[in-house]
Every structure is written in structure tokens, then in C-alpha cells.
Design a protein around this motif. Structure first.
Motif, mmCIF file in Angstrom:
data_model
loop_
_atom_site.group_PDB
_atom_site.id
_atom_site.type_symbol
_atom_site.label_atom_id
_atom_site.label_comp_id
_atom_site.label_asym_id
_atom_site.label_seq_id
_atom_site.Cartn_x
_atom_site.Cartn_y
_atom_site.Cartn_z
ATOM 1 N N ALA A 5 32.195 40.816 62.683
ATOM 2 C CA ALA A 5 33.614 41.157 62.577
ATOM 3 C C ALA A 5 33.823 42.620 62.984
ATOM 4 O O ALA A 5 33.076 43.497 62.564
ATOM 5 C CB ALA A 5 34.108 40.934 61.151
ATOM 6 N N PRO A 6 34.848 42.908 63.803
ATOM 7 C CA PRO A 6 35.102 44.296 64.224
ATOM 8 C C PRO A 6 35.748 45.112 63.119
ATOM 9 O O PRO A 6 36.453 44.575 62.256
ATOM 10 C CB PRO A 6 36.046 44.123 65.411
ATOM 11 C CG PRO A 6 36.776 42.848 65.119
ATOM 12 C CD PRO A 6 35.783 41.953 64.423
ATOM 13 N N GLY A 7 35.524 46.425 63.164
ATOM 14 C CA GLY A 7 36.154 47.296 62.182
ATOM 15 C C GLY A 7 37.664 47.307 62.331
ATOM 16 O O GLY A 7 38.395 47.359 61.346
ATOM 17 N N HIS A 8 38.125 47.276 63.585
ATOM 18 C CA HIS A 8 39.560 47.223 63.868
ATOM 19 C C HIS A 8 39.819 46.038 64.784
ATOM 20 O O HIS A 8 39.209 45.924 65.852
ATOM 21 C CB HIS A 8 40.029 48.519 64.545
ATOM 22 C CG HIS A 8 41.482 48.490 64.938
ATOM 23 N ND1 HIS A 8 42.503 48.691 64.021
ATOM 24 C CD2 HIS A 8 42.082 48.282 66.144
ATOM 25 C CE1 HIS A 8 43.670 48.621 64.641
ATOM 26 N NE2 HIS A 8 43.437 48.362 65.938
ATOM 27 N N LEU A 9 40.708 45.156 64.363
ATOM 28 C CA LEU A 9 41.010 43.946 65.125
ATOM 29 C C LEU A 9 42.492 43.922 65.459
ATOM 30 O O LEU A 9 43.347 43.988 64.574
ATOM 31 C CB LEU A 9 40.644 42.707 64.309
ATOM 32 C CG LEU A 9 40.972 41.343 64.929
ATOM 33 C CD1 LEU A 9 40.157 41.120 66.196
ATOM 34 C CD2 LEU A 9 40.711 40.230 63.914
#
Length: 424
Positions: free
Chosen positions: A258-262
Motif C-alpha cells: 500500500a502506498p503512503g499517499h494514494l
């Protein structure tokens, strides 16, 4: 099956479609029916999904540690639940073992000996290692050298029996498996090349959104950001929410996709990066953002067009049932494109593969072997490295085939499939 049920440690290998997953599933069922306690793990989350197991990093609680010193071992030795897990296991399965570093395998060997108080390889556990060594190996974090699992002292001490499956069980093969087998044997010819070149002249249907595989992260990020920007409408942003000591959170963040900022928009192609306990979706499931509802993202799955209301997912790192660190984030990432490396362990119906910037032996093999059939393969480009495999693995593969052939001639000494009795 006779060898697996004998109780000896085994390396189960072979080409895509040879039946490794099927045989592994049957073995696990048989072993459990004979009273054996089996732990099923894999080197990656996506691979673990396919076998309904967990990652070996999570199961062992080694996580992303790069070494184990006496203090680490002492700390592990105070985790009652973990000790019970190791003591109450008879068989440890590790799928996609080629993606596991030799350093990790040696740490696991050390930890298992320590917690089981048994100095035999892996504390006397029956180890069932499964994988295709032609997949991309891990790279040592301290150098550019490959850290092959089979070259570790732990593997050599274990000296597993080799079961090499070479019969094809995929139905309706259209030539792709023949190409992959030729790559494995170093016998690619003009007919194989022509088959692949024909797929370069075919573009994906305009109405079909296929996965795109690239060698480099920069290409993946560029495609995903460009495609997102082309969508109309406003975007919604979702940021990772961590809790716990920064060092523990950082370790946990490295283990998840999962990305830190999506940033998302309606119409965005996405991939799930976690497993839903209710089985609504799995790690690797593809879909498209349908709409936003009350802070939630509604994703229409590509498989069956079901809609999923996606809420933040909670990843946790626990020790002795105590949560040390946790991260909350939507279990999604943009998926117009992904790297070849991250595609390992996936099975894909259709994909456009760009092999024009491959830079390591085996990358092309990994990308091509993700496809279920030639009809789903679209090749954007190929460079001189695209069809190259590692010379060391060619040599290893010949040794593995020879060892398996020799073993096949002497299987009678290991007894029958019922060798594991209820009293074992």
C-alpha cells in the motif's frame, strides 16, 4: 507424493504448469489427514494468497531483519506463542522459495534450531520448499550480487531431496509453455522467436484494460500518474496512518504494497494489496473505481463486475499477540502498470509486456510466465536481455533434473504414501 509423505525435506520444482501447486495442495491435505501439523507459507503476500497461507516473514516473526544476534534470539526465546508455533509444527512449507534470500533462509534455520532446541537443520522440521529457480532471485541489500537461497549454508545443510515436475498439465496450451520450456533449456529457436514477434504486432483491444508490465518503477509510476491525470473529475486522496514506534512502523511499511499517499479518481484502475477475511477480494485482485460514497471507495471488480465498498485496512505487526506497530490505509494501489518484479507470484489473463528495458537475466521469463496463455500476451518491445536467463541457474537446473531422475529410480526406499502414520 511418496517422497513428500516420507517425512524427508524436499525441494519441489518445475516449469509453470507442471502441477507444483496441485501436488503441494494434495500433500498438505494428506499430511494433515495423517495427523501432521503443517504450516503453509510463501515468500510474498501474493504467493501466500494463492496457497491460503501467510508470508514466512510474518509466520516466523523475523520480518525484514537482516541479521539475528544473541540479543535477538533471546528476545524471540521469550515469546511464548512463537515458541509454541515452532514446537507444534511438523512440516513447514515455503512456496516461491526462489524469491527468498539465502540470508533470510539462514536466519530462519538459526531461529528454528534455537526455539526447538534441536541442532539438526531447521530444528528437525520437514521442510517443503517449492519454486522455480528461473524466477527473479532477490538481490543482496548490501551489494548488487544475487543472494540465491539454494547457495545458503542452510539449504546445503538441509540437502533436500529434489522432485522435478516436468509434465505439463495446463489445458489448451497455445505455444507459450513451449517458449518458456525452451528458455529454460537454452533451446530457443527461430520458431519460438517468431511466435513472440507475432505478439508484438498485436495491440490490446481498445475496450480491454490490460495489465501493463514494465522493468522499471519510473515507467510504472509515469504510466499510472499520466493515466490518472487523463481522467476527468476531481481526485480523492488517502494517506497512510501509522501508529507505534517509528522504527517498527518503518519495518511494517516496507512489508506492505500500500502506498503512503494514494490519489484516486472515478475510473482509476486499481489493484488490491491485501486479503479480505470475508473473501470479497484477494491480494492481486484487479478493479476500477466506480464512485466515492461517504468517505469510502467503491471498486467494481474486473472479475465478475461485483462492487466492493473499500474501507481502510489495518496492517499490524504483533509479537506474542501484542500489537507493536500498525498502519491504516486503503488496500489499493494504481494498477494501469506494475513492475515485473512485483508481478512475481501472479497469474494474469492478459497483459502488455514491455521488455525493451529489461536489465537482468530472467526478467523476460518472469513476465512471460505470468500469462495463462499466449492469446493474452501483448509485447510492446524486447531488447537483447529480454530472453536471457542466468547462466548459474542453467547449471543448477541440470543438476536438479539429474538429482530428481536419480531419486525417481529409488523411491521405493521411502515407503508408500501412508508412511506418515497417526502416531508419527
Amino acid at each position: 507424493m511418496t517422497i513428500l509423505m516420507s517425512g524427508r525435506s524436499v525441494f519441489l520444482t518445475g516449469a509453470p504448469g507442471a502441477g507444483k501447486s496441485y501436488l503441494l495442495s494434495k500433500f498438505v491435505q494428506n499430511a494433515i489427514s495423517k495427523g501432521r501439523k503443517v504450516a503453509v507459507t510463501a515468500s510474498t503476500g501474493i504467493a501466500a494468497t494463492h496457497i491460503s497461507g501467510s508470508t514466512i516473514h510474518s509466520w516466523s516473526q523475523i520480518g525484514i531483519k537482516e541479521s539475528l544476534d544473541s540479543k535477538d534470539l533471546a528476545a524471540f526465546g521469550r515469546r511464548g506463542k512463537l515458541i509454541s508455533r515452532f514446537l507444534n509444527t511438523d512440516v513447514l512449507v515455503i512456496d516461491e522459495v526462489s524469491m527468498l534470500s539465502g540470508n533470510f533462509l539462514s536466519m530462519l534455520d538459526t531461529l528454528t534450531k534455537e526455539l526447538r532446541r534441536d541442532h539438526r537443520p531447521f530444528g528437525g522440521l520437514q521442510m517443503v520448499l517449492v519454486g522455480d529457480m528461473f524466477q527473479l532471485p532477490p538481490v543482496s541489500r548490501s551489494s548488487s550480487d544475487f543472494d540465491f537461497a539454494h547457495e545458503s549454508s542452510a539449504w546445503k545443510d538441509l540437502d533436500p531431496l529434489v522432485c522435478y515436475l516436468d509434465e505439463q498439465h495446463r489445458q489448451g496450451d497455445d505455444g507459450l509453455l513451449a517458449v518458456l520450456e525452451a528458455m529454460r533449456r537454452g533451446t530457443l529457436n527461430d520458431d519460438h522467436i517468431a511466435l513472440l514477434e507475432a505478439r508484438r504486432r498485436i495491440r490490446p483491444p481498445a475496450e480491454e484494460e490490460v495489465t501493463r508490465l514494465f522493468a522499471h518503477n519510473v515507467d510504472v509510476d509515469s504510466i499510472n500518474h499520466r493515466r490518472l491525470a487523463l481522467l476527468g473529475g476531481t481526485s480523492a486522496s488517502f494517506d497512510m496512518r501509522p501508529r507505534g514506534p517509528s522504527a517498527a512502523v518503518e519495518q511494517l511499511a516496507k512489508r506492505i504494497l500500500a502506498p503512503g499517499h494514494l490519489e484516486l479518481k472515478v475510473g482509476a484502475e486499481v489493484m488490491f494489496v491485501a486479503n479480505d477475511p470475508s473473501k470479497a477480494f484477494a491480494n492481486g485482485s484487479r478493479g476500477r473505481v466506480a464512485r466515492f460514497e461517504q468517505g469510502r471507495v467503491v471498486v467494481e471488480l474486473a472479475d465478475g463486475h461485483r462492487e466492493i465498498n473499500v474501507s481502510p485496512y489495518l496492517w499490524q505487526h504483533t509479537e506474542d499477540d501484542e500489537v507493536v506497530a500498525e498502519i491504516s490505509q486503503l488496500p489499493l494501489r494504481l494498477a494501469w502498470a506494475i513492475t515485473i518484479h512485483k508481478s512475481q507470484g501472479m497469474s494474469i489473463d492478459s497483459a502488455e509486456v514491455d521488455l525493451s528495458r529489461t536489465f537482468a537475466p530472467g526478467m523476460g521469463y518472469v513476465a512471460l510466465s505470468r500469462l495463462r496463455s499466449l492469446d493474452g500476451l501483448y509485447i510492446k518491445g524486447m531488447n537483447s536481455m529480454a530472453l536471457v536467463l542466468n547462466d548459474q541457474i542453467f547449471e543448477l537446473d541440470e543438476r536438479l533434473r539429474a538429482a530428481s531422475d536419480a531419486l525417481a529410480e529409488s523411491t521405493s526406499e521411502y515407503g508408500d504414501e501412508g508412511a506418515l502414520s497417526d502416531s508419527d
